[in-house]
Design a protein around this motif. Structure first.
Motif, PDB file in Angstrom:
ATOM      1  N   SER A  54       1.121  -1.364   0.335  1.00  0.00           N
ATOM      2  CA  SER A  54       0.110  -0.348  -0.157  1.00  0.00           C
ATOM      3  C   SER A  54       0.878   1.354   0.009  1.00  0.00           C
ATOM      4  N   SER A  55       2.359   1.332   0.923  1.00  0.00           N
ATOM      5  CA  SER A  55       2.831   2.192   0.710  1.00  0.00           C
ATOM      6  C   SER A  55       3.396   2.591  -0.817  1.00  0.00           C
ATOM      7  N   ARG A  56       3.798   1.605  -1.168  1.00  0.00           N
ATOM      8  CA  ARG A  56       4.289   1.852  -2.257  1.00  0.00           C
ATOM      9  C   ARG A  56       3.305   2.337  -3.629  1.00  0.00           C
ATOM     10  N   HIS A  57       2.164   1.639  -3.509  1.00  0.00           N
ATOM     11  CA  HIS A  57       1.401   2.366  -4.679  1.00  0.00           C
ATOM     12  C   HIS A  57       0.841   3.482  -3.876  1.00  0.00           C
ATOM     13  N   LEU A  58       0.855   4.077  -2.849  1.00  0.00           N
ATOM     14  CA  LEU A  58       0.377   5.830  -2.972  1.00  0.00           C
ATOM     15  C   LEU A  58       1.142   6.429  -3.482  1.00  0.00           C
ATOM     16  N   SER A  59       2.084   6.517  -4.168  1.00  0.00           N
ATOM     17  CA  SER A  59       3.007   7.148  -5.201  1.00  0.00           C
ATOM     18  C   SER A  59       2.544   6.831  -6.424  1.00  0.00           C
ATOM     19  N   VAL A  60       1.115   5.966  -6.429  1.00  0.00           N
ATOM     20  CA  VAL A  60       1.888   5.447  -8.425  1.00  0.00           C
ATOM     21  C   VAL A  60       0.192   6.295  -8.825  1.00  0.00           C
ATOM     22  N   PHE A  61      -0.466   5.342  -8.378  1.00  0.00           N
ATOM     23  CA  PHE A  61      -2.390   5.762  -8.046  1.00  0.00           C
ATOM     24  C   PHE A  61      -2.837   6.148  -6.997  1.00  0.00           C
ATOM     25  N   PHE A  62      -4.438   6.682  -7.117  1.00  0.00           N
ATOM     26  CA  PHE A  62      -4.880   7.405  -5.605  1.00  0.00           C
ATOM     27  C   PHE A  62      -6.190   6.833  -6.265  1.00  0.00           C
TER      28      PHE A  62
END
Length: 237
Positions: free
Chosen positions: A158-166
């Motif tokens: 979740s932390s990594r993807h938080l900077s990829v998609f919202f």
């Protein structure tokens, strides 16, 4: 910039951790969830040239004790800010908040307008009921410690993807964040903050999303400045 790190004892005996820098009128700074005041260092480097910056770890996050009992709609978090002003013997302060911090600042300004010299909101948006339904189903991962360590993978994912998609669990092109994936060290810092907050990391985070709407912001009656960081994951609305 010379930064001091201190703890402030509240009336109930619990403590708030904060970072302090600069000179001049007081400015209270509040960070996004579920991280800590460390995220506010770039803002402090700018504002400390004109203000005495007091960047708080939100109660229950960073190194601050969870001292808030009235968590619904963030009112108890607003009260915690008042305790900080009282401890410093401040009649009022400039209130700066980013993301969750912006929503705490909004509630503070609504409840304590005379103690708000200026409200600065970074990344304050508007979520529809449909968007909030999405957040309530899958946005917050279960961080209950498990023997196989899968809670650690959930925190990392979740932390990594938080900077990829919202929102982070989306894969739709229109939800992709243009600034691109965060550096690995930044992802690790985010994971560390999530784990430090523990399974309850979602509390202030979720309450902020619930009140992040135009009808709530419209209740503010003090001078307010709204801004959006160019690298923010928040959609423009």
């Amino acid at each position: 910039m010379n930064i001091e790190r201190r703890f402030l004892s509240l009336p109930d005996g619990k403590q708030v951790h904060f970072r302090m820098a600069g000179r001049g009128p007081a400015m209270i700074l509040m960070h996004p969830s579920p991280i800590s005041s460390e995220a506010l260092l770039p803002a402090m480097s700018v504002f400390s040239k004109q203000f005495t910056c007091i960047a708080l770890d939100t109660p229950g996050y960073g190194l601050s004790d969870d001292s808030v009992t009235e968590k619904e709609d963030l009112w108890g978090y607003a009260d915690a800010v008042v305790h900080v002003l009282d401890a410093f013997k401040l009649e009022s302060a400039v209130i700066y908040g980013a993301a969750t911090g912006a929503q705490i600042g909004t509630q503070f300004a609504r409840r304590f307008p005379k103690r708000t010299r200026l409200l600065m909101l970074d990344g304050a948006g508007h979520f529809t009921d449909e968007e909030r339904d999405t957040f309530s189903n899958g946005y917050f991962v279960d961080l209950t410690p498990r023997r196989d360590g899968t809670h650690l993978l959930a925190a990392w994912d979740s932390s990594r993807h938080l900077s990829v998609f919202f929102p982070w669990m989306s894969s739709r092109l229109e939800d992709r964040i243009q600034s691109g994936p965060a550096p690995i060290n930044s992802v690790q810092d985010h994971v560390n903050d999530m784990l430090r907050a523990g399974p309850d990391y979602r509390i202030a985070y979720w309450e902020a999303m619930k009140v992040e709407k135009h009808s709530n912001t419209a209740q503010v009656e003090v001078p307010t400045l709204l801004s959006l960081n160019a690298g923010s994951m928040m959609p423009v609305s």
